[in-house]
Write a protein that holds these residues in place. Sequence first.
Motif, PDB file in Angstrom:
ATOM      1  N   GLY A 145      -1.397  -9.084  10.723  1.00 51.33           N
ATOM      2  CA  GLY A 145      -0.500 -10.104  10.182  1.00 51.33           C
ATOM      3  C   GLY A 145       0.769 -10.189  11.006  1.00 51.33           C
ATOM      4  N   MET A 146       1.431  -9.052  11.172  1.00 54.28           N
ATOM      5  CA  MET A 146       2.645  -9.023  11.993  1.00 54.28           C
ATOM      6  C   MET A 146       2.322  -9.339  13.441  1.00 54.28           C
ATOM      7  N   GLY A 147       1.238  -8.785  13.935  1.00 48.79           N
ATOM      8  CA  GLY A 147       0.899  -8.899  15.348  1.00 48.79           C
ATOM      9  C   GLY A 147       0.721 -10.344  15.803  1.00 48.79           C
ATOM     10  N   ASP A 165       6.204  -1.689  17.627  1.00 53.41           N
ATOM     11  CA  ASP A 165       5.164  -0.767  17.161  1.00 53.41           C
ATOM     12  C   ASP A 165       5.138  -0.676  15.642  1.00 53.41           C
ATOM     13  N   GLY A 166       4.162  -1.334  15.028  1.00 53.67           N
ATOM     14  CA  GLY A 166       3.993  -1.257  13.574  1.00 53.67           C
ATOM     15  C   GLY A 166       2.879  -0.305  13.180  1.00 53.67           C
ATOM     16  N   VAL A 167       2.262   0.338  14.167  1.00 56.26           N
ATOM     17  CA  VAL A 167       1.143   1.243  13.859  1.00 56.26           C
ATOM     18  C   VAL A 167       1.663   2.632  13.482  1.00 56.26           C
ATOM     19  N   THR A 177       0.845  -1.209   0.000  1.00 53.30           N
ATOM     20  CA  THR A 177       0.000   0.000   0.000  1.00 53.30           C
ATOM     21  C   THR A 177       0.878   1.256   0.000  1.00 53.30           C
ATOM     22  N   TYR A 178       2.048   1.186   0.669  1.00 55.70           N
ATOM     23  CA  TYR A 178       2.952   2.350   0.669  1.00 55.70           C
ATOM     24  C   TYR A 178       3.535   2.555  -0.741  1.00 55.70           C
ATOM     25  N   GLN A 179       3.875   1.443  -1.399  1.00 53.55           N
ATOM     26  CA  GLN A 179       4.456   1.560  -2.744  1.00 53.55           C
ATOM     27  C   GLN A 179       3.392   2.006  -3.745  1.00 53.55           C
ATOM     28  N   ASP A 211      -7.896  -2.744  24.635  1.00 49.45           N
ATOM     29  CA  ASP A 211      -8.520  -2.043  23.509  1.00 49.45           C
ATOM     30  C   ASP A 211      -7.990  -0.610  23.489  1.00 49.45           C
ATOM     31  N   TYR A 212      -7.353  -0.206  22.386  1.00 50.16           N
ATOM     32  CA  TYR A 212      -6.798   1.156  22.299  1.00 50.16           C
ATOM     33  C   TYR A 212      -7.604   2.049  21.361  1.00 50.16           C
ATOM     34  N   SER A 213      -8.825   1.580  21.015  1.00 47.76           N
ATOM     35  CA  SER A 213      -9.594   2.336  20.018  1.00 47.76           C
ATOM     36  C   SER A 213     -10.096   3.678  20.567  1.00 47.76           C
ATOM     37  N   THR A 224      14.139  -2.129   9.029  1.00 45.98           N
ATOM     38  CA  THR A 224      13.370  -2.780   7.960  1.00 45.98           C
ATOM     39  C   THR A 224      13.969  -4.162   7.744  1.00 45.98           C
ATOM     40  N   LEU A 225      13.130  -5.080   7.344  1.00 48.44           N
ATOM     41  CA  LEU A 225      13.582  -6.451   7.084  1.00 48.44           C
ATOM     42  C   LEU A 225      14.750  -6.467   6.104  1.00 48.44           C
ATOM     43  N   PHE A 226      14.635  -5.651   5.047  1.00 46.64           N
ATOM     44  CA  PHE A 226      15.558  -5.806   3.922  1.00 46.64           C
ATOM     45  C   PHE A 226      17.020  -5.550   4.310  1.00 46.64           C
ATOM     46  N   THR A 228      -5.457  -3.976  20.521  1.00 40.43           N
ATOM     47  CA  THR A 228      -6.296  -4.176  19.332  1.00 40.43           C
ATOM     48  C   THR A 228      -7.463  -3.194  19.418  1.00 40.43           C
ATOM     49  N   SER A 229      -8.218  -3.089  18.314  1.00 40.81           N
ATOM     50  CA  SER A 229      -9.327  -2.120  18.302  1.00 40.81           C
ATOM     51  C   SER A 229     -10.696  -2.762  18.500  1.00 40.81           C
ATOM     52  N   THR A 230     -10.783  -4.088  18.522  1.00 36.40           N
ATOM     53  CA  THR A 230     -12.099  -4.722  18.722  1.00 36.40           C
ATOM     54  C   THR A 230     -11.953  -5.957  19.615  1.00 36.40           C
ATOM     55  N   ALA A 278     -13.238  -8.897  18.950  1.00 33.96           N
ATOM     56  CA  ALA A 278     -12.940 -10.076  18.125  1.00 33.96           C
ATOM     57  C   ALA A 278     -11.437 -10.172  17.867  1.00 33.96           C
ATOM     58  N   LYS A 279     -10.818  -9.008  17.610  1.00 34.43           N
ATOM     59  CA  LYS A 279      -9.367  -9.002  17.383  1.00 34.43           C
ATOM     60  C   LYS A 279      -8.631  -9.386  18.666  1.00 34.43           C
ATOM     61  N   ALA A 280      -9.143  -8.916  19.805  1.00 37.03           N
ATOM     62  CA  ALA A 280      -8.507  -9.243  21.089  1.00 37.03           C
ATOM     63  C   ALA A 280      -8.514 -10.757  21.308  1.00 37.03           C
TER      64      ALA A 280
HETATM   65  P1  NDP Z   1      -1.785  -5.472   9.826  1.00 37.32           P
HETATM   66  O1  NDP Z   1      -2.450  -6.728   9.455  1.00 37.32           O
HETATM   67  O2  NDP Z   1      -1.173  -5.348  11.178  1.00 37.32           O
HETATM   68  O3  NDP Z   1      -2.801  -4.290   9.614  1.00 37.32           O
HETATM   69  C1  NDP Z   1      -2.567  -3.057  10.211  1.00 37.32           C
HETATM   70  C2  NDP Z   1      -3.274  -2.972  11.559  1.00 37.32           C
HETATM   71  O4  NDP Z   1      -2.839  -1.779  12.196  1.00 37.32           O
HETATM   72  C3  NDP Z   1      -4.779  -2.827  11.442  1.00 37.32           C
HETATM   73  O5  NDP Z   1      -5.453  -4.053  11.310  1.00 37.32           O
HETATM   74  C4  NDP Z   1      -5.122  -2.115  12.723  1.00 37.32           C
HETATM   75  O6  NDP Z   1      -5.324  -3.038  13.789  1.00 37.32           O
HETATM   76  C5  NDP Z   1      -3.843  -1.309  13.040  1.00 37.32           C
HETATM   77  N1  NDP Z   1      -4.078   0.118  12.811  1.00 37.32           N
HETATM   78  C6  NDP Z   1      -4.078   1.064  13.772  1.00 37.32           C
HETATM   79  N2  NDP Z   1      -4.340   2.256  13.258  1.00 37.32           N
HETATM   80  C7  NDP Z   1      -4.523   2.081  11.940  1.00 37.32           C
HETATM   81  C8  NDP Z   1      -4.861   2.973  10.877  1.00 37.32           C
HETATM   82  N3  NDP Z   1      -5.044   4.290  11.077  1.00 37.32           N
HETATM   83  N4  NDP Z   1      -5.001   2.465   9.638  1.00 37.32           N
HETATM   84  C9  NDP Z   1      -4.812   1.158   9.420  1.00 37.32           C
HETATM   85  N5  NDP Z   1      -4.495   0.271  10.395  1.00 37.32           N
HETATM   86  C10 NDP Z   1      -4.350   0.732  11.646  1.00 37.32           C
HETATM   87  O7  NDP Z   1      -0.675  -5.134   8.739  1.00 37.32           O
HETATM   88  P2  NDP Z   1       0.692  -5.895   8.476  1.00 37.32           P
HETATM   89  O8  NDP Z   1       0.843  -7.020   9.408  1.00 37.32           O
HETATM   90  O9  NDP Z   1       0.797  -6.124   7.026  1.00 37.32           O
HETATM   91  O10 NDP Z   1       1.758  -4.776   8.840  1.00 37.32           O
HETATM   92  C11 NDP Z   1       1.825  -4.230  10.158  1.00 37.32           C
HETATM   93  C12 NDP Z   1       2.906  -3.182  10.168  1.00 37.32           C
HETATM   94  O11 NDP Z   1       4.166  -3.824  10.020  1.00 37.32           O
HETATM   95  C13 NDP Z   1       2.786  -2.164   9.050  1.00 37.32           C
HETATM   96  O12 NDP Z   1       3.069  -0.886   9.544  1.00 37.32           O
HETATM   97  C14 NDP Z   1       3.883  -2.590   8.104  1.00 37.32           C
HETATM   98  O13 NDP Z   1       4.390  -1.547   7.346  1.00 37.32           O
HETATM   99  C15 NDP Z   1       4.923  -3.110   9.079  1.00 37.32           C
HETATM  100  N6  NDP Z   1       5.927  -3.979   8.466  1.00 37.32           N
HETATM  101  C16 NDP Z   1       7.215  -3.553   8.506  1.00 37.32           C
HETATM  102  C17 NDP Z   1       8.208  -4.301   7.960  1.00 37.32           C
HETATM  103  C18 NDP Z   1       9.619  -3.837   8.097  1.00 37.32           C
HETATM  104  O14 NDP Z   1      10.505  -4.421   7.489  1.00 37.32           O
HETATM  105  N7  NDP Z   1       9.879  -2.809   8.883  1.00 37.32           N
HETATM  106  C19 NDP Z   1       7.915  -5.539   7.227  1.00 37.32           C
HETATM  107  C20 NDP Z   1       6.531  -5.953   7.322  1.00 37.32           C
HETATM  108  C21 NDP Z   1       5.565  -5.168   7.891  1.00 37.32           C
HETATM  109  P3  NDP Z   1      -6.352  -2.609  14.965  1.00 37.32           P
HETATM  110  O15 NDP Z   1      -7.679  -2.430  14.284  1.00 37.32           O
HETATM  111  O16 NDP Z   1      -6.321  -3.693  15.949  1.00 37.32           O
HETATM  112  O17 NDP Z   1      -5.815  -1.299  15.483  1.00 37.32           O
END
Ligand code: NDP
Length: 325
Positions: free
Chosen positions: A151-153, A216-218, A47-49, A190-192, A265-267, A171-173, A175-177
């Motif tokens: 996915g990562m979580g 923190d991937g958020v 999505t970023y690309q 729940d941090y929603s 980053t992984l790479f 998590t925000s819900t 069901a996710k919890a």
């Molecule tokens: P997820 O499946 O974790 O989806 C993102 C989750 O983030 C959502 O389901 C949601 O969970 C939470 N979230 C909180 N705020 C927002 C928002 N404003 N918009 C969207 N989602 C939000 O995604 P991935 O597992 O694919 O990736 C998770 C993170 O890991 C991403 O940031 C990704 O870029 C990063 N990543 C980094 C890598 C690296 O090399 N550094 C490699 C792979 C992934 P909830 O509803 O519970 O809040």
Amino acid sequence: MSTMRAVQIPQHGDSSVLAVANIPKPSPKPNEVLVKVAAAGINFIDTYQRSGLYPQKMPFVVGREGAGEIAEVGANVRDFKVGDRVVFLGPSAYAEYAAVSDDKVAKLPGSLSYEKAAAALLQGMTGWSLVRQAYEVKAGDWVLIHAAAGGMGLLLCQMCKLLGANVVGTTSTEAKAALAKKAGADYVVDYSQGYDGVIQKINELTDNKGVHVVLDGVGAATFDASLKAVRLLGTVISFGNASGAVPPISIMRLAEKNVRLMRPTLFNYITTREDFNKLAGDVLKLVDENKLDVNIYKEYPLEDVKQAHDDLEGRKTTGKLILKL
Ligand code: NDP
């Protein structure tokens, strides 16, 4: 010239730029293999690309990982042959065929399915590098994992439990919890509605000390809470931008607790063939031995790629999304 179906975008933009096109089938260069892709993993980086947060040269075929059978090998390839079942990291994976550098390809162990392999590789390698290299998680550590049902979580919860840590997820819900708990999180908050409850719970659990490490991937939305949640001499690993990129910060903010802050980053952990093989091997072994459960949320047909990105960015999903070719 033979053609193939692929998701090629003409310009950066929202998910409406995603469309299936007929484009020339690639030929492998001397150090590449051509994979007939069966399943491509959908990752936030796609999505970023697509959006331009990570700018790309246009037109651009989306997708960073996939799995399938090798259809052709380049002249210098020694480790793979036609017919091998493989999983790979590479560009242009949302396509029927992908030409991939042979140092980013791994053979599938046993009877692991293409779907599971494509679901496990990129996020699994990222997760394992975060908990083994970015910060070495130890038994008894307190770990905070944001978006613990993503996915990562879900992978990080399992990995941290394998390593003996105490896991707090957000998590925000409900069901996710429940899913995060199933993946091993000891506590889920729940941090929603805000982050005060998260900090309060962590203080309660850790005798007001805070966690040893935050994963923190958020990104933008959680960064301040992550700095609050970490203990003296603790570590904050900011590894993603799901809610947007973290704005620039003053490094003086780290002095309050001598916080180590990292943005990996992984790479950068897999720049050599040896490093890729080791990390990919470790992750695929964990999956093959059922020590790591891969949670596939949904398998989308190629035509539904826009829906898949909308679902991922719209916080609708849990676990991993897959594109079926
Ligand atoms: P997820 O499946 O974790 O989806 C993102 C989750 O983030 C959502 O389901 C949601 O969970 C939470 N979230 C909180 N705020 C927002 C928002 N404003 N918009 C969207 N989602 C939000 O995604 P991935 O597992 O694919 O990736 C998770 C993170 O890991 C991403 O940031 C990704 O870029 C990063 N990543 C980094 C890598 C690296 O090399 N550094 C490699 C792979 C992934 P909830 O509803 O519970 O809040």
